[in-house]
Enzyme design. Structure first.
Site, PDB file in Angstrom:
ATOM      1  N   GLU A  18       0.842  -1.197   0.000  1.00 32.64           N
ATOM      2  CA  GLU A  18       0.000   0.000   0.000  1.00 32.64           C
ATOM      3  C   GLU A  18       0.878   1.249   0.000  1.00 32.64           C
ATOM      4  OE1 GLU A  18      -3.333   0.362  -0.449  1.00 32.64           O
ATOM      5  OE2 GLU A  18      -2.473   2.355  -0.655  1.00 32.64           O
ATOM      6  N   LYS A  53       8.200  -1.702  -2.438  1.00 36.22           N
ATOM      7  CA  LYS A  53       7.583  -0.939  -1.346  1.00 36.22           C
ATOM      8  C   LYS A  53       8.656  -0.352  -0.436  1.00 36.22           C
ATOM      9  CE  LYS A  53       4.981   0.785   1.687  1.00 36.22           C
ATOM     10  NZ  LYS A  53       4.178   1.975   1.500  1.00 36.22           N
ATOM     11  N   CYS A  77       6.243   4.364   9.441  1.00 37.78           N
ATOM     12  CA  CYS A  77       6.863   3.506   8.421  1.00 37.78           C
ATOM     13  C   CYS A  77       8.255   3.888   7.936  1.00 37.78           C
ATOM     14  CB  CYS A  77       5.930   3.386   7.235  1.00 37.78           C
ATOM     15  SG  CYS A  77       4.464   2.441   7.681  1.00 37.78           S
TER      16      CYS A  77
HETATM   17  N1  NAI Z   1       0.161   3.556   8.235  1.00 38.30           N
HETATM   18  C1  NAI Z   1       0.374   3.729   6.958  1.00 38.30           C
HETATM   19  O1  NAI Z   1       0.161   4.818   6.431  1.00 38.30           O
HETATM   20  C2  NAI Z   1       0.866   2.635   6.096  1.00 38.30           C
HETATM   21  C3  NAI Z   1       1.210   1.403   6.627  1.00 38.30           C
HETATM   22  N2  NAI Z   1       1.640   0.395   5.808  1.00 38.30           N
HETATM   23  C4  NAI Z   1       1.944  -0.924   6.344  1.00 38.30           C
HETATM   24  O2  NAI Z   1       0.707  -1.582   6.611  1.00 38.30           O
HETATM   25  C5  NAI Z   1       0.819  -2.407   7.766  1.00 38.30           C
HETATM   26  C6  NAI Z   1      -0.231  -2.013   8.779  1.00 38.30           C
HETATM   27  O3  NAI Z   1       0.004  -0.689   9.185  1.00 38.30           O
HETATM   28  P1  NAI Z   1      -1.061   0.119  10.026  1.00 38.30           P
HETATM   29  O4  NAI Z   1      -2.413  -0.084   9.457  1.00 38.30           O
HETATM   30  O5  NAI Z   1      -0.532   1.493  10.128  1.00 38.30           O
HETATM   31  O6  NAI Z   1      -0.958  -0.620  11.425  1.00 38.30           O
HETATM   32  P2  NAI Z   1      -1.938  -0.540  12.671  1.00 38.30           P
HETATM   33  O7  NAI Z   1      -1.157  -0.858  13.857  1.00 38.30           O
HETATM   34  O8  NAI Z   1      -2.722   0.749  12.609  1.00 38.30           O
HETATM   35  O9  NAI Z   1      -3.002  -1.707  12.409  1.00 38.30           O
HETATM   36  C7  NAI Z   1      -2.687  -3.064  12.479  1.00 38.30           C
HETATM   37  C8  NAI Z   1      -3.841  -3.785  13.146  1.00 38.30           C
HETATM   38  O10 NAI Z   1      -3.625  -5.176  13.052  1.00 38.30           O
HETATM   39  C9  NAI Z   1      -4.191  -5.797  14.190  1.00 38.30           C
HETATM   40  N3  NAI Z   1      -3.660  -7.151  14.351  1.00 38.30           N
HETATM   41  C10 NAI Z   1      -2.392  -7.535  14.626  1.00 38.30           C
HETATM   42  N4  NAI Z   1      -2.295  -8.872  14.657  1.00 38.30           N
HETATM   43  C11 NAI Z   1      -3.535  -9.357  14.401  1.00 38.30           C
HETATM   44  C12 NAI Z   1      -4.082 -10.666  14.289  1.00 38.30           C
HETATM   45  N5  NAI Z   1      -3.307 -11.746  14.432  1.00 38.30           N
HETATM   46  N6  NAI Z   1      -5.385 -10.794  14.033  1.00 38.30           N
HETATM   47  C13 NAI Z   1      -6.176  -9.702  13.878  1.00 38.30           C
HETATM   48  N7  NAI Z   1      -5.708  -8.440  13.961  1.00 38.30           N
HETATM   49  C14 NAI Z   1      -4.406  -8.267  14.211  1.00 38.30           C
HETATM   50  C15 NAI Z   1      -3.804  -4.857  15.308  1.00 38.30           C
HETATM   51  O11 NAI Z   1      -4.638  -5.050  16.428  1.00 38.30           O
HETATM   52  C16 NAI Z   1      -3.983  -3.491  14.641  1.00 38.30           C
HETATM   53  O12 NAI Z   1      -5.264  -2.929  14.901  1.00 38.30           O
HETATM   54  C17 NAI Z   1       2.261  -2.253   8.239  1.00 38.30           C
HETATM   55  O13 NAI Z   1       3.022  -3.286   7.696  1.00 38.30           O
HETATM   56  C18 NAI Z   1       2.686  -0.931   7.648  1.00 38.30           C
HETATM   57  O14 NAI Z   1       4.068  -0.894   7.421  1.00 38.30           O
HETATM   58  C19 NAI Z   1       1.723   0.563   4.469  1.00 38.30           C
HETATM   59  C20 NAI Z   1       1.378   1.749   3.894  1.00 38.30           C
HETATM   60  C21 NAI Z   1       0.910   2.872   4.647  1.00 38.30           C
HETATM   61  O1  UGA Z   2       4.385   3.051   4.007  1.00 39.24           O
HETATM   62  C1  UGA Z   2       3.840   3.964   4.556  1.00 39.24           C
HETATM   63  O2  UGA Z   2       3.465   3.970   5.718  1.00 39.24           O
HETATM   64  C2  UGA Z   2       3.617   5.253   3.839  1.00 39.24           C
HETATM   65  O3  UGA Z   2       4.686   6.133   4.270  1.00 39.24           O
HETATM   66  C3  UGA Z   2       4.578   7.446   3.766  1.00 39.24           C
HETATM   67  O4  UGA Z   2       3.352   8.045   4.153  1.00 39.24           O
HETATM   68  P1  UGA Z   2       3.145   8.715   5.595  1.00 39.24           P
HETATM   69  O5  UGA Z   2       4.242   8.313   6.499  1.00 39.24           O
HETATM   70  O6  UGA Z   2       1.756   8.439   5.975  1.00 39.24           O
HETATM   71  O7  UGA Z   2       3.228  10.282   5.328  1.00 39.24           O
HETATM   72  P2  UGA Z   2       4.245  11.177   4.462  1.00 39.24           P
HETATM   73  O8  UGA Z   2       3.454  12.216   3.797  1.00 39.24           O
HETATM   74  O9  UGA Z   2       5.115  10.377   3.620  1.00 39.24           O
HETATM   75  O10 UGA Z   2       5.108  11.889   5.584  1.00 39.24           O
HETATM   76  C4  UGA Z   2       6.041  11.175   6.361  1.00 39.24           C
HETATM   77  C5  UGA Z   2       6.824  12.145   7.213  1.00 39.24           C
HETATM   78  O11 UGA Z   2       7.708  12.920   6.421  1.00 39.24           O
HETATM   79  C6  UGA Z   2       7.506  14.292   6.656  1.00 39.24           C
HETATM   80  N1  UGA Z   2       7.749  15.034   5.401  1.00 39.24           N
HETATM   81  C7  UGA Z   2       7.160  14.644   4.256  1.00 39.24           C
HETATM   82  C8  UGA Z   2       7.404  15.330   3.089  1.00 39.24           C
HETATM   83  C9  UGA Z   2       8.264  16.414   3.081  1.00 39.24           C
HETATM   84  O12 UGA Z   2       8.537  17.070   2.055  1.00 39.24           O
HETATM   85  N2  UGA Z   2       8.852  16.773   4.253  1.00 39.24           N
HETATM   86  C10 UGA Z   2       8.616  16.109   5.413  1.00 39.24           C
HETATM   87  O13 UGA Z   2       9.179  16.466   6.464  1.00 39.24           O
HETATM   88  C11 UGA Z   2       6.075  14.397   7.126  1.00 39.24           C
HETATM   89  O14 UGA Z   2       5.845  15.567   7.867  1.00 39.24           O
HETATM   90  C12 UGA Z   2       5.962  13.149   7.958  1.00 39.24           C
HETATM   91  O15 UGA Z   2       6.467  13.368   9.248  1.00 39.24           O
HETATM   92  C13 UGA Z   2       4.599   7.395   2.245  1.00 39.24           C
HETATM   93  O16 UGA Z   2       4.441   8.715   1.732  1.00 39.24           O
HETATM   94  C14 UGA Z   2       3.501   6.493   1.714  1.00 39.24           C
HETATM   95  O17 UGA Z   2       3.597   6.394   0.306  1.00 39.24           O
HETATM   96  C15 UGA Z   2       3.630   5.126   2.340  1.00 39.24           C
HETATM   97  O18 UGA Z   2       2.565   4.293   1.926  1.00 39.24           O
END
Ligand code: NAI
Ligand code: UGA
Length: 464
Positions: free
Chosen positions: A162, A222, A278
């Protein structure tokens, strides 16, 4: 193959919004998002859709439309696995805090638990989709567990990382630059599985933006994307320090270099350091993977992105101390912003936490205002660092609901998150209510310097 039932394990920042959008765009598919966290599921099911556990602009409207129609949130993980044709794994993959790879490698225990549960419960063939961010070749381990502990059913493993960013999750999901699907395209079953997932996204995403690759390329892309994005932030932050020494302005430098179409404008905003759940974890994971293959130069190269980021946070905090006549002991410092970026209530790895910790070690008193972050979260973030007792964190840090109250009587105000509302405050009033000299530290280059200096602030901004 037509998918009728989707299960997503993990109702977090990724699982929740991603599945809400899939459900909205594919009304003929039932989507059930499951989680072991009962409170989180209860919040997703809250009658008042504004109370869903994740704040993202536009998300409540999407949930409102689909919830109860073909979008469901549940704690019954097994039932949802059982009835699904396609299972997304969207659980957390934090940095390991113990054992081999401590502080570097991704902790895959939640992923493995999911795989074992899927294997135990499944009675018919399933497509298992890695949505979480995972080390390259995790699909191999997943397949191994599923094939060896299961009931003889067939599994296809896809990687579908994602790329949404928090704060713009709904827009990013509705209109992504690309969707990446990695699968075993050399086999018939693998191809069918890839096509099934392509068909889901093709409900709203032009086919040319849906990219298919082999699984390993997808997994590694990713980590690469996050490393490149974070590297840009560290690059501009490195320049910000040089700007401060030379009279250059980092925003002007960023604009000038960004207008080169080979470089581009985005992700060149200097800041008090990147946060979020992340970037750091994914780069550390990349460094760990490189090291495990003996690629020390590759590892060191990427590690420097983190070193620079840590330096930027520390530098901002130490500049506050230095400017306040080398001591902040007993001084009140107001924090505007605690979230790691604007338009989210997420605070994971937020720079504000580390700046606060540094200043608390210097015996400052801190008052925090953030439009979306709750008081308990601020304390939980500080407690997690284990730098002092929980009592002390509560004595020395106050969290208030009003920005003017936060700033009143303070020696200094620090902007830690770039919330739009901060620039629109009545800064004259804030100034009048502060101790003098009134110091203002802009960690986001959000505020207009000239106006603040005219009011009388001693103004410091990153990168100028
Ligand atoms: N937060 C973001 O913007 C992004 C995160 N990711 C990736 O996506 C993954 C998830 O990230 P988030 O959604 O931020 O994490 P999160 O911590 O918000 O959500 C994960 C959820 O999974 C649940 N969980 C864990 N083990 C479980 C199980 N065995 N059965 C059922 N539920 C379970 C937890 O209780 C938690 O609510 C990570 O690998 C992260 O690196 C990728 C892109 C964007
Ligand atoms: O894998 C993930 O979790 C995600 O991580 C980032 O998304 P996110 O961390 O939600 O937000 P960003 O907009 O990337 O910002 C990350 C951090 O960098 C900082 N940032 C971003 C951009 C910039 O120009 N300067 C800067 O300081 C932001 O303030 C923030 O603290 C990536 O942008 C997503 O594409 C990815 O899916």
């Amino acid at each position: 193959m037509k998918i009728k039932n989707i299960c997503c394990i993990g109702a977090g920042y990724v699982g929740g919004p991603t599945m809400a959008v899939i459900a909205q765009k594919c009304p003929e598919i039932n989507v059930t998002v499951v989680d072991i966290n009962e409170n989180r599921i209860a919040a997703w099911n809250d009658e008042d859709v504004e109370n869903i556990p994740i704040y993202e602009p536009g998300l409540s409207a999407v949930v409102k439309e689909a919830r109860g129609r073909n979008l469901f949130f549940s704690t019954d993980v097994e039932a949802a696995i059982d009835s699904a044709d396609m299972i997304f794994i969207s659980v957390n993959t934090p940095t390991k805090t113990y054992g081999i790879g401590k502080g570097m490698a991704a902790d895959l225990k939640f992923i493995e638990l999911c795989a074992r549960q899927i294997a135990r419960v499944s009675k018919n063939d399933k497509i298992v989709v890695e949505k979480s961010t995972l080390p390259v070749r995790t699909a191999e381990a997943l397949k191994n567990i599923l094939d060896n502990t299961g009931n003889g059913v067939n599994y296809q493993i896809l990687s579908n990382p994602e790329f949404l960013a928090e704060g713009t999750a709904v827009d990013d999901l509705m209109n992504p630059d690309r969707v990446l699907i990695g699968g075993d395209i050399n086999t018939e079953g693998g191809n069918e599985a890839v096509q099934a997932l392509v068909d889901i996204y093709a409900h709203w995403i032009p086919r040319e933006r849906i990219l298919t690759t082999n699984v390993w390329s997808s997994e590694l892309s990713k980590l690469t994307a996050n490393a490149f994005l974070a590297q840009r932030v560290s690059s501009i932050n490195a320049m910000s320090e040089l700007c401060e020494k030379t009279g250059a302005d980092v925003n002007e430098v960023a604009k000038a270099v960004g207008m080169d179409s080979r470089i581009g404008q985005k992700f060149l905003k200097s800041s008090v350091g990147f946060g979020g759940s992340c970037f750091q974890k994914d780069i550390l994971n990349l460094v760990y993977i490189a090291k495990s293959f003996g690629l020390n130069e590759v590892a060191d190269y990427w590690h420097q992105v983190i070193i620079m980021n840590d330096h930027q946070k520390k530098r901002f905090a130490s500049n506050i101390v230095k400017t306040l006549f080398n001591t902040v002991s007993g001084k009140k410092i107001a924090f505007l912003g605690w979230a790691f970026k604007k338009d989210t209530n997420d605070t994971r790895e937020s720079s504000a936490i580390y700046v606060a910790d540094y200043l608390l070690n210097e015996q400052a008193e801190i008052v925090v205002y953030d439009p979306k972050v709750k008081r308990e979260q601020v304390y939980a973030d500080l407690d997690y660092l284990n730098s002092r007792s929980e009592d002390e964190n509560r004595q020395r840090v106050r969290v208030v609901n009003d920005p003017y109250e936060a700033c009143k009587g303070s020696h200094a105000v620090a902007v830690l998150t770039e919330w739009d509302e901060f620039e629109n405050y009545d800064w004259q009033k804030i100034y009048d209510d502060m101790l003098k000299p009134a110091f203002l530290f802009d960690g986001r280059k959000l505020l207009e310097r000239k106006k603040k200096e005219e009011i009388g602030f001693e103004f410091y901004a990153i990168g100028s």
